[in-house]
Design an enzyme around this catalytic site. Structure first.
Site, PDB file in Angstrom:
ATOM      1  N   ASP A  65      51.347  41.714  29.548  1.00 34.98           N
ATOM      2  CA  ASP A  65      51.647  42.640  30.618  1.00 34.98           C
ATOM      3  C   ASP A  65      52.730  42.170  31.412  1.00 34.98           C
ATOM      4  OD1 ASP A  65      49.899  40.785  31.523  1.00 34.98           O
ATOM      5  OD2 ASP A  65      48.380  42.128  31.965  1.00 34.98           O
ATOM      6  N   ASN A 124      37.088  43.998  37.307  1.00 32.06           N
ATOM      7  CA  ASN A 124      36.548  45.539  37.034  1.00 32.06           C
ATOM      8  C   ASN A 124      36.392  45.682  35.551  1.00 32.06           C
ATOM      9  OD1 ASN A 124      39.096  45.526  36.558  1.00 32.06           O
ATOM     10  ND2 ASN A 124      39.893  47.079  37.801  1.00 32.06           N
ATOM     11  N   HIS A 126      39.057  45.044  33.317  1.00 40.46           N
ATOM     12  CA  HIS A 126      40.208  45.354  33.039  1.00 40.46           C
ATOM     13  C   HIS A 126      40.718  44.226  31.806  1.00 40.46           C
ATOM     14  CE1 HIS A 126      42.527  43.325  36.451  1.00 40.46           C
ATOM     15  NE2 HIS A 126      43.146  42.629  35.153  1.00 40.46           N
ATOM     16  N   GLU A 131      43.283  49.399  33.155  1.00 39.81           N
ATOM     17  CA  GLU A 131      42.331  49.426  34.210  1.00 39.81           C
ATOM     18  C   GLU A 131      41.359  50.476  33.607  1.00 39.81           C
ATOM     19  OE1 GLU A 131      42.252  47.313  36.479  1.00 39.81           O
ATOM     20  OE2 GLU A 131      44.111  47.518  37.871  1.00 39.81           O
TER      21      GLU A 131
HETATM   22  C1  GLP Z   1      45.321  39.894  35.592  1.00 37.11           C
HETATM   23  C2  GLP Z   1      45.960  40.077  34.436  1.00 37.11           C
HETATM   24  C3  GLP Z   1      44.939  39.842  33.062  1.00 37.11           C
HETATM   25  C4  GLP Z   1      44.073  38.636  33.438  1.00 37.11           C
HETATM   26  C5  GLP Z   1      43.245  39.104  34.308  1.00 37.11           C
HETATM   27  C6  GLP Z   1      42.208  37.983  34.891  1.00 37.11           C
HETATM   28  O1  GLP Z   1      45.470  40.646  36.350  1.00 37.11           O
HETATM   29  N1  GLP Z   1      46.693  41.073  33.851  1.00 37.11           N
HETATM   30  O2  GLP Z   1      45.757  39.736  31.851  1.00 37.11           O
HETATM   31  O3  GLP Z   1      43.239  38.450  32.163  1.00 37.11           O
HETATM   32  O4  GLP Z   1      43.769  39.712  35.625  1.00 37.11           O
HETATM   33  O5  GLP Z   1      42.828  37.032  35.660  1.00 37.11           O
HETATM   34  P1  GLP Z   1      42.099  35.606  36.038  1.00 37.11           P
HETATM   35  O6  GLP Z   1      42.422  34.789  34.967  1.00 37.11           O
HETATM   36  O7  GLP Z   1      43.028  35.033  37.158  1.00 37.11           O
HETATM   37  O8  GLP Z   1      40.840  35.972  36.403  1.00 37.11           O
END
Ligand code: GLP
Length: 237
Positions: A65, A124, A126, A131
């Site tokens: 992303d 949440n 995702h 989302e």
């Molecule tokens: C982000 C990314 C995801 C990631 C998630 C968790 O927003 N778009 O690809 O897996 O949130 O992030 P973190 O590993 O910092 O908790």
């Protein structure tokens, strides 16, 4: 091996990535950003330093992303460059971002499809930036970000925090031949339990992964799941 710490989790995942590329040097990998995979990328960096035979020059890397309207230094592309691409012999022309490629899914298909998708999970539920309420038959698309996602990532920005992103879809991820989802720390415990021990629902996008035949969920808090060898769950959730 039973994973108990973040370092063990990172090492295990790095070794799985290395094994994938050893077996198929031109493998297509889909890669996450965020805090969770940092240890994996640091471990990979160490392996690259210590093992000159490690060759990822043919490996294709697809970012999952990217934010829209983002300062370049705050972008996921910069994150992946700094934490992985520049620390390895991955060729920059073999790295792709959904923000820079038109028809991302088509390009992935033309290159033979994703061999391995590594995922984190949002609070949440995702995955990438799919989302809650994202349609399961979704391909790469633009999306608004939920408040909980914005709150969780606020500290990552030096410039204005964007509220829009482009992300691979649920179907893009489900078409990957293999998926590994990693989660670390107690703040992820509840959502992992809901996603992988509960019903499959668009309210928790990660729950769709339960339907994938080659999924591993690895955590450092006592939960693991492997749909390849039937369901295994060592859990004290
Ligand atoms: C982000 C990314 C995801 C990631 C998630 C968790 O927003 N778009 O690809 O897996 O949130 O992030 P973190 O590993 O910092 O908790």
């Amino acid at each position: 091996m039973h994973i108990q710490t973040y370092d063990q989790l990172s090492e295990q995942v790095a070794l799985k990535l290395i094994a994938t590329v050893n077996e198929k040097p031109n493998a297509c990998l889909a890669l996450p950003t965020g805090k969770t995979p940092l240890g994996t990328y640091q471990t990979l960096t160490r392996h690259f330093r210590q093992d000159p035979a490690l060759d990822w020059s043919k490996t294709r890397c697809f970012a999952l992303d990217e934010y829209l309207e983002i300062k370049e230094s705050d972008s996921f592309q910069t994150f992946l460059l700094e934490h992985l691409y520049q620390k390895s012999n991955i060729a920059i022309e073999n790295t792709f971002s959904p923000a820079q490629v038109v028809n991302y899914d088509e390009v992935i298909e033309q290159m033979g499809g994703l061999d391995l998708t590594l995922l984190g999970i949002g609070r949440n539920g995702h995955i990438a930036f799919n989302e809650p309420e994202t349609c399961p038959v979704s391909f790469t698309h633009c999306t608004w970000l939920e408040k909980s996602t914005l709150d969780a990532n606020r500290s990552d920005f030096t410039g204005k925090q964007p509220d829009k992103a482009i992300t691979v879809g649920i179907e893009t991820i489900m078409r990957s031949r293999r998926i590994i989802l990693i989660a670390s720390g107690s703040s992820k415990r509840d959502i992992v339990k809901q996603a992988f021990s509960g019903e499959v629902t668009s309210r928790i996008p990660a729950s769709f992964l339960q339907r994938h035949p080659n999924l591993q969920v690895l955590t450092d808090f006592g939960f693991s799941l492997d749909t390849t060898n039937s369901w295994q769950q060592s859990s004290s959730l």
